[in-house]
Scaffold this motif. Sequence first.
Motif, PDB file in Angstrom:
ATOM      1  N   ASN A 647      23.142 -34.562   5.708  1.00  0.00           N
ATOM      2  CA  ASN A 647      24.227 -35.553   5.673  1.00  0.00           C
ATOM      3  C   ASN A 647      24.889 -35.610   4.297  1.00  0.00           C
ATOM      4  OD1 ASN A 647      24.124 -36.543   8.427  1.00  0.00           O
ATOM      5  ND2 ASN A 647      22.113 -37.383   7.864  1.00  0.00           N
ATOM      6  N   THR A 648      25.200 -34.416   3.816  1.00  0.00           N
ATOM      7  CA  THR A 648      25.884 -34.299   2.529  1.00  0.00           C
ATOM      8  C   THR A 648      26.996 -33.256   2.640  1.00  0.00           C
ATOM      9  OG1 THR A 648      24.305 -32.616   1.769  1.00  0.00           O
ATOM     10  CG2 THR A 648      23.841 -34.918   1.185  1.00  0.00           C
ATOM     11  N   PHE A 649      27.987 -33.386   1.759  1.00  0.00           N
ATOM     12  CA  PHE A 649      29.040 -32.389   1.655  1.00  0.00           C
ATOM     13  C   PHE A 649      28.587 -31.245   0.765  1.00  0.00           C
ATOM     14  CE2 PHE A 649      31.784 -35.977   2.833  1.00  0.00           C
ATOM     15  CZ  PHE A 649      32.594 -35.383   3.790  1.00  0.00           C
ATOM     16  N   LYS A 650      28.929 -30.032   1.166  1.00  0.00           N
ATOM     17  CA  LYS A 650      28.788 -28.885   0.291  1.00  0.00           C
ATOM     18  C   LYS A 650      30.038 -28.797  -0.593  1.00  0.00           C
ATOM     19  CE  LYS A 650      26.020 -26.171   3.596  1.00  0.00           C
ATOM     20  NZ  LYS A 650      24.875 -25.788   2.770  1.00  0.00           N
ATOM     21  N   PRO A 651      30.008 -27.994  -1.637  1.00  0.00           N
ATOM     22  CA  PRO A 651      31.204 -27.860  -2.486  1.00  0.00           C
ATOM     23  C   PRO A 651      32.410 -27.388  -1.683  1.00  0.00           C
ATOM     24  CG  PRO A 651      29.296 -26.936  -3.575  1.00  0.00           C
ATOM     25  CD  PRO A 651      28.854 -27.242  -2.181  1.00  0.00           C
ATOM     26  N   ALA A 652      33.586 -27.849  -2.078  1.00  0.00           N
ATOM     27  CA  ALA A 652      34.817 -27.503  -1.382  1.00  0.00           C
ATOM     28  C   ALA A 652      35.137 -26.024  -1.539  1.00  0.00           C
ATOM     29  CB  ALA A 652      35.974 -28.339  -1.911  1.00  0.00           C
ATOM     30  N   VAL A 653      35.746 -25.451  -0.497  1.00  0.00           N
ATOM     31  CA  VAL A 653      36.228 -24.078  -0.521  1.00  0.00           C
ATOM     32  C   VAL A 653      37.744 -24.130  -0.345  1.00  0.00           C
ATOM     33  CG1 VAL A 653      36.120 -21.801   0.550  1.00  0.00           C
ATOM     34  CG2 VAL A 653      34.078 -23.271   0.524  1.00  0.00           C
ATOM     35  N   SER A 654      38.475 -23.573  -1.292  1.00  0.00           N
ATOM     36  CA  SER A 654      39.936 -23.600  -1.225  1.00  0.00           C
ATOM     37  C   SER A 654      40.447 -22.568  -0.224  1.00  0.00           C
ATOM     38  CB  SER A 654      40.540 -23.324  -2.599  1.00  0.00           C
ATOM     39  OG  SER A 654      41.956 -23.295  -2.519  1.00  0.00           O
TER      40      SER A 654
END
Length: 938
Positions: A647-654
């Motif tokens: 229940n966490t976000f991974k780093p954003a991918v552009s």
Amino acid sequence: MGNKLKTKINRILSLALMGLLLMSNMSFTSTAPVKLQSTSVLDNFNRANGAPGTNWSGSTSGFSVVSNRLDIGSGGQIFWGTQFGTDQDAYTTFSTIDPAGTQQAILLKSQSKTSWNNGVIGVLYDAINKRVQVFSYSSVQGWIQHGTNISLTMSNGDQLGARARANGTIDIYHNGVSIASRDASTWTYTTSGGYAGIWFVGSGNAVIDDFSGGNVVAGSTNTPLSPTATRTSTSTSTPTSTRTSTSTSTPLFTLTNTTTQTETSTFTPTTIPTNTATFTQTNTRTSTPTFTSTYTPSFTPTRTPTSAFPVSIVLDNFNRANGAVGAGWNGTTSGYSIVSNRLDVGSGGPVLWTTLYGAEQEAFMTISTLDAAGTQHALLLKSQSQTSWNGGAIGVLYNAASKWVQVWTYSSAQGWVQRGTNISVTMANGDRLGARAKANGTVEVYRNGSLIGSRDASSWTYSASTGYIGLWFSSASNSVLDDFGGGTVASVATPSRTATSAITTPTNTPTRTPTNTPGVPATQTPSPTVTRTATITPIVPTSSVSSVTFPLGLGGSDVIPHQVVRTNADHLYIFANQQGSGTLRVYRTLNPGLPNSASDFVSPVQFTEASEILSVDAIYDGGTIVHAIINTRSGQVKDYPFDTTTNTFKPAVSLATDGGTVSSVLYVGTSGVTGMVDLTGKLHVAYWTNTNHIMHRSYTYTSSTNALTPVEASFTQVDTSGNANHPSLAVSPVDNSLTIAWVSEADSPAKIRTRTRTSNGSWGSVDSASTSSVWTFHDNGINVDQGPSLIIDSAGVKHLAYIESCCVSGDYGRVHYVTNNGSAWVDTALSIFTHDPALAIDAAGQIYIIGHGHPKNTTGDALCRSADSMDSICTNKKNANGSWDGPKLFLEHPSGGSFDASPSVKWSVVGFNRPEVIEFIFFKTPYETPTLYYARLP
């Protein structure tokens, strides 16, 4: 006997007959054996190994050029890019025949060069049963076999050809010689031209060469093999001896039959006779067909002759990298793995395909390698959960050790029940096991497309229900599978069984306790072979669920993105942005099941972008990842993968930096991003650019490294005219194609434009879905009250809603409901008014439109047509006859607040869990600090 030897013997016999006739001073006229007109070789495949090439379209990924031949891999249908006339032919050389191939076919007069489903003629060679069949398809008529089967044994190096004439005659050729013709004059497109091609199914070992074809001069005669010219001479001959013969003849062999067929033939000798004679030979022969039921090709996933199995498509051919089974599957997936483009059975267990199918459904699989000691090689049908059997399921089980099939059902109320007695059958490597479950409770069992038995399960709790299909292997770890398929089928008649089919017989006394139950020894209570996570509650369709709605917290919604996700673990996730803010919030339920209040949710997980978020689409992969795709006012398009295990976000991918933007402070409803995961696990994303184009790209995702890998080298511009916005993307659960719809302001008046991409990546032309002026407005955002809302049902029918620019100022909002069943868009103006109409669908295929009320509504509840009706949420249901109910009040607005909102519904092609309830969200003003509401319809 080889074909050349047969030809030589036939010629000798014919010449002998000719000599006898001449000696009797008879005269005759003859013609040569008919031959396929020599249209040109279109492709000899003499090029570097690789893809079929740009001249071919359709499912080209199923074929490849290898050693100057066309190698059949997973197959499918492909078409030559030139359209031919009303009289046309096509032929190809079968360098290698697949002896187990059920469909090695020539296609003619296809009304599309990318797919069969606009209309086509198929001439099919079935190597197993050594026969040719002629079929035609149109959306009006479905699949129709023309005439009876044609017996033929083909060998490596043989040529199969066919000619389709404008009068409906279909001529079939083997090695250039006509072997039969069939009348298809009743076909919808018999006088049309079209594209030629090939279609291979279940024939992965086949190799072809020299695909040829083209136009045939209308009414032309066949070109003789020999001689090339005819000479006539008249003479009187005196035989050297006199023979007297009684004019009765004994055939070399006798065929007996229940049907009589008259055949007239003529023959031209290779030598010139010395007499002028006239002779017509009429042979009447009778024959008994080997098969009493008609075999149906794999030409269509939806409609076939009523005795066909299967009528649906292959859902997973497993042609991908070795590893896990993939996002299309749920359940005990760790018990299986992809090895060399097949599904290898390890510890096994129940696994379910993630698409829900109707009350009439089927499933099938090819058992490439059979575990001879395996006690359970099973298909699952009508599972009431896509993660486990214990919500209720049908199991069709093959026991290789005992050589029988059993039909079982399970429900919590009834437990495991065997339906009927065992069905004796011996299966071998490469055989296909199939089953069909009907709404009346009948369960039919098929081996290699032939019915081997049926059982009555009408007393099962869920016999009339929809459900999921899947596999369950137990104690069969040496098994290897391929080509799992199935889907919803139209109500079809039960085919008659042939005399050669295996006879269903009981083993031992019918009342005796069975020796096996699915997955467990007979002395034990049935249970899965692997331990399930205790916290997962089976997703069982609820027969009676009340409508529910309640406020949840800060957040907004929009009509095009699908911001509601229900995971395979039955937890609900809601992804919400907020007007004028860069914050994205994720609300989720603490426990599995349907929530009834905000207390069922935990505190939201959130992050804040540097720039305001215009829109967000929550794209579920059917496993543990939700891709939160956002676009911002600074033009950024990003993927924030959300892991449902932590229940966490991974780093954003552009993904892109040229996203569309707005200058207005109030922008809520300006949809700029849309996406979906397809049946093979690819992530598809479409977005609106700052130059007003719609761009698309697909990706594969690796969770362990948080890496998105583009499938295409670059983005594809979907529109062709510019001035495009509001993209809406949907994937078909039938053929894995995707369709993108958008608002085209390049048209005047504006239109809803669409474009479809086939599963192999080929884009079709831009189409128009609208026939009326589409409402547009560039104040306080871009077209903030407009869709289009787009979904595709389990039969592959596309449903779309938009609002018309009509009526007097301030009263725009007439809803148009548009459908496409594979042929063309049909636009219907409804007597319903709203803004941002959101389409929703349930497990039964029931269609709803959700939106606020409107003062121009003339029917329905008073609060959906009053002066302030735009402040209340209303629903509209489509009836079975195609009409629509008047708007029904769902929730009246609170004092001082308004639901002038854009609803977002739960829907996807992968991970569409709990489809028996429609779940959606909407918000209450003020727009800058909106309150998000959860809602559901039973």
